[in-house]
Design an enzyme around this catalytic site. Structure first.
Site, PDB file in Angstrom:
ATOM      1  N   GLY A  55      -7.021   5.639  -2.614  1.00 41.50           N
ATOM      2  CA  GLY A  55      -6.516   7.021  -2.584  1.00 41.50           C
ATOM      3  C   GLY A  55      -7.325   7.965  -1.712  1.00 41.50           C
ATOM      4  CB  THR A  58      -3.685  10.296  -1.386  1.00 40.69           C
ATOM      5  OG1 THR A  58      -2.958   9.186  -0.868  1.00 40.69           O
ATOM      6  CG2 THR A  58      -2.784  11.171  -2.232  1.00 40.69           C
ATOM      7  CG  ASP A  80      -5.748   3.240   8.559  1.00 43.91           C
ATOM      8  OD1 ASP A  80      -5.959   2.288   9.319  1.00 43.91           O
ATOM      9  OD2 ASP A  80      -5.130   3.135   7.477  1.00 43.91           O
ATOM     10  NE  ARG A  83     -11.656   0.888  11.475  1.00 44.53           N
ATOM     11  CZ  ARG A  83     -12.421  -0.079  11.972  1.00 44.53           C
ATOM     12  NH1 ARG A  83     -12.046  -0.733  13.044  1.00 44.53           N
ATOM     13  NH2 ARG A  83     -13.571  -0.378  11.393  1.00 44.53           N
ATOM     14  CB  SER A 124     -17.992   4.355   4.705  1.00 40.79           C
ATOM     15  OG  SER A 124     -17.388   5.140   3.715  1.00 40.79           O
TER      16      SER A 124
HETATM   17  N1  LIG Z   1     -10.384  -6.326   7.278  1.00 36.89           N
HETATM   18  C1  LIG Z   1     -10.085  -5.084   6.834  1.00 36.89           C
HETATM   19  N2  LIG Z   1     -10.784  -4.542   5.814  1.00 36.89           N
HETATM   20  C2  LIG Z   1     -10.475  -3.320   5.389  1.00 36.89           C
HETATM   21  N3  LIG Z   1      -9.489  -2.526   5.919  1.00 36.89           N
HETATM   22  C3  LIG Z   1      -8.775  -3.039   6.943  1.00 36.89           C
HETATM   23  C4  LIG Z   1      -9.043  -4.338   7.439  1.00 36.89           C
HETATM   24  N4  LIG Z   1      -8.166  -4.580   8.453  1.00 36.89           N
HETATM   25  C5  LIG Z   1      -7.405  -3.496   8.588  1.00 36.89           C
HETATM   26  N5  LIG Z   1      -7.758  -2.553   7.688  1.00 36.89           N
HETATM   27  C6  LIG Z   1      -7.169  -1.193   7.656  1.00 36.89           C
HETATM   28  O1  LIG Z   1      -8.175  -0.350   8.205  1.00 36.89           O
HETATM   29  C7  LIG Z   1      -8.437   0.743   7.349  1.00 36.89           C
HETATM   30  C8  LIG Z   1      -9.945   0.924   7.102  1.00 36.89           C
HETATM   31  O2  LIG Z   1     -10.571   1.458   8.241  1.00 36.89           O
HETATM   32  P1  LIG Z   1     -11.979   2.141   8.056  1.00 36.89           P
HETATM   33  O3  LIG Z   1     -12.360   2.624   9.414  1.00 36.89           O
HETATM   34  O4  LIG Z   1     -11.901   3.134   6.967  1.00 36.89           O
HETATM   35  O5  LIG Z   1     -12.901   0.914   7.608  1.00 36.89           O
HETATM   36  S1  LIG Z   1     -14.489   0.787   7.629  1.00 36.89           S
HETATM   37  O6  LIG Z   1     -15.054   2.048   7.101  1.00 36.89           O
HETATM   38  O7  LIG Z   1     -14.919   0.551   9.019  1.00 36.89           O
HETATM   39  O8  LIG Z   1     -14.789  -0.371   6.782  1.00 36.89           O
HETATM   40  C9  LIG Z   1      -7.793   0.465   6.027  1.00 36.89           C
HETATM   41  O9  LIG Z   1      -7.176   1.691   5.683  1.00 36.89           O
HETATM   42  P2  LIG Z   1      -7.232   2.311   4.195  1.00 36.89           P
HETATM   43  O10 LIG Z   1      -6.244   1.493   3.428  1.00 36.89           O
HETATM   44  O11 LIG Z   1      -6.773   3.716   4.404  1.00 36.89           O
HETATM   45  O12 LIG Z   1      -8.619   2.238   3.657  1.00 36.89           O
HETATM   46  C10 LIG Z   1      -6.795  -0.661   6.316  1.00 36.89           C
HETATM   47  O13 LIG Z   1      -5.507  -0.106   6.475  1.00 36.89           O
HETATM   48  N1  LIG Z   2      -3.926  10.099  -7.429  1.00 34.30           N
HETATM   49  C1  LIG Z   2      -2.983   9.219  -7.164  1.00 34.30           C
HETATM   50  N2  LIG Z   2      -2.069   8.907  -8.099  1.00 34.30           N
HETATM   51  C2  LIG Z   2      -1.096   7.993  -7.843  1.00 34.30           C
HETATM   52  N3  LIG Z   2      -0.957   7.344  -6.665  1.00 34.30           N
HETATM   53  C3  LIG Z   2      -1.835   7.618  -5.709  1.00 34.30           C
HETATM   54  C4  LIG Z   2      -2.891   8.566  -5.898  1.00 34.30           C
HETATM   55  N4  LIG Z   2      -3.606   8.617  -4.765  1.00 34.30           N
HETATM   56  C5  LIG Z   2      -3.044   7.750  -3.911  1.00 34.30           C
HETATM   57  N5  LIG Z   2      -1.967   7.142  -4.461  1.00 34.30           N
HETATM   58  C6  LIG Z   2      -1.113   6.136  -3.830  1.00 34.30           C
HETATM   59  O1  LIG Z   2      -1.939   4.988  -3.580  1.00 34.30           O
HETATM   60  C7  LIG Z   2      -1.662   4.439  -2.303  1.00 34.30           C
HETATM   61  C8  LIG Z   2      -2.947   4.385  -1.487  1.00 34.30           C
HETATM   62  O2  LIG Z   2      -3.377   5.693  -1.210  1.00 34.30           O
HETATM   63  P1  LIG Z   2      -4.135   6.044   0.121  1.00 34.30           P
HETATM   64  O3  LIG Z   2      -4.463   7.485   0.072  1.00 34.30           O
HETATM   65  O4  LIG Z   2      -3.375   5.554   1.307  1.00 34.30           O
HETATM   66  O5  LIG Z   2      -5.446   5.170  -0.064  1.00 34.30           O
HETATM   67  P2  LIG Z   2      -6.586   4.774   0.971  1.00 34.30           P
HETATM   68  O6  LIG Z   2      -6.638   5.861   2.020  1.00 34.30           O
HETATM   69  O7  LIG Z   2      -7.838   4.703   0.157  1.00 34.30           O
HETATM   70  O8  LIG Z   2      -6.185   3.449   1.529  1.00 34.30           O
HETATM   71  C9  LIG Z   2      -0.554   5.298  -1.699  1.00 34.30           C
HETATM   72  O9  LIG Z   2       0.670   4.657  -1.905  1.00 34.30           O
HETATM   73  C10 LIG Z   2      -0.635   6.596  -2.458  1.00 34.30           C
HETATM   74  O10 LIG Z   2       0.602   7.247  -2.543  1.00 34.30           O
END
Ligand SMILES: Nc1ncnc2c1ncn2[C@@H]1O[C@H](COP(=O)(O)OS(=O)(=O)O)[C@@H](OP(=O)(O)O)[C@H]1O
Ligand SMILES: Nc1ncnc2c1ncn2[C@@H]1O[C@H](COP(=O)(O)OP(=O)(O)O)[C@@H](O)[C@H]1O
Length: 219
Positions: A55, A58, A80, A83, A124
């Site tokens: 989350g 979000t 994301d 990148r 991170s």
């Molecule tokens: N191998 C792997 N591990 C984790 N995440 C992955 C990977 N490959 C692609 N993704 C996508 O990249 C998003 C994370 O990028 P970040 O720059 O936040 O990652 S990091 O801080 O460098 O670890 C992450 O987005 P979030 O879901 O928003 O966290 C993923 O969508």
């Molecule tokens: N507080 C919350 N309650 C319910 N669903 C959530 C909440 N925060 C995020 N989500 C849902 O969880 C999923 C991942 O959220 P996101 O913000 O993309 O996470 P991250 O950036 O850590 O990958 C999305 O589908 C989002 O709508």
């Protein structure tokens, strides 16, 4: 890391920083203090860390919206999104993740210096790299841990990445076959209560309250 400092002509301080030799810092008369007075807030870094799907994006956007509605200037640096541009040359190897975090830390520091409330949301996963970002903005770094169980993140799986990782189609996915080091001593932990996740807006309010209490919402 500044290795060497010496006096140049006109007593300007010359340095070597990393691979940059013979460089000097140029100080402007309008500084952070003046910009903060203008914006009526204190520049800082809200660093949101956690697993994919916990989350982060979000809550970062909810916080930005909450601050905007109260008349404060914030800017989101999302892992994301970065990148797609600044960090497009980086993979998910340990070395590249470290460089990703370092770069975002440096950019966040610039935003904080501009007087902006900078919200960095990226996985991170490494404690030492997050601590290095903290050291870039001492007293203005608020680390927020999205402490959501892997099971919840995996059940959400909005991009289908956990499914691909479980199937072995993505290697080195955080939480599956790559490490995540949870913060030991961060400013805020956002957790489920009684098996329920609070709404993004109430999470944003929790962070806003903290910023207010600590004096970041006034110059
Ligand atoms: N191998 C792997 N591990 C984790 N995440 C992955 C990977 N490959 C692609 N993704 C996508 O990249 C998003 C994370 O990028 P970040 O720059 O936040 O990652 S990091 O801080 O460098 O670890 C992450 O987005 P979030 O879901 O928003 O966290 C993923 O969508
Ligand atoms: N507080 C919350 N309650 C319910 N669903 C959530 C909440 N925060 C995020 N989500 C849902 O969880 C999923 C991942 O959220 P996101 O913000 O993309 O996470 P991250 O950036 O850590 O990958 C999305 O589908 C989002 O709508």
């Amino acid at each position: 890391m500044c290795k060497e400092v010496y006096a140049g002509v006109n007593n300007s301080v010359m340095s070597t920083v990393g691979k940059s030799t013979n460089i000097a810092w140029y100080e402007c008369k309008i500084g952070k203090h003046e910009r903060q007075q203008l914006l009526k807030q204190k520049g800082c870094v809200v660093w949101i860390t956690g697993l994919s799907g916990s989350g982060k994006s979000t809550v970062a956007c909810a916080l930005s919206r909450e601050l905007y509605s109260r008349g404060y200037l914030a800017y989101v640096l999302d892992g994301d999104n970065l990148r797609h541009g600044l960090n497009r040359d980086l993979s998910f190897s340990a070395e590249d993740r470290s460089e990703n975090i370092r770069r975002v830390g440096e950019v966040a520091k610039l935003f904080a210096d501009a007087g902006v409330i900078c919200i960095a949301s990226l996985i991170s996963p490494y404690r030492s790299e997050r601590d290095a970002c903290r050291a870039m903005v001492p007293d203005s770094f608020i680390e927020v841990f999205m402490d959501m169980p892997l099971e919840l993140c995996e059940a959400r799986d909005p991009k289908g990445l956990y499914k691909l990782a479980r199937a072995g189609k993505i290697k080195g996915f955080t939480g599956i076959d790559d490490p995540y080091e949870a913060p030991l001593n961060c400013e805020l932990v956002i957790q489920m209560k009684n098996g329920e996740c609070s709404s993004p807006s109430s999470m944003a309010e929790q962070i806003t309250m903290y910023l207010d209490e600590k004096g970041f919402l006034k110059a």
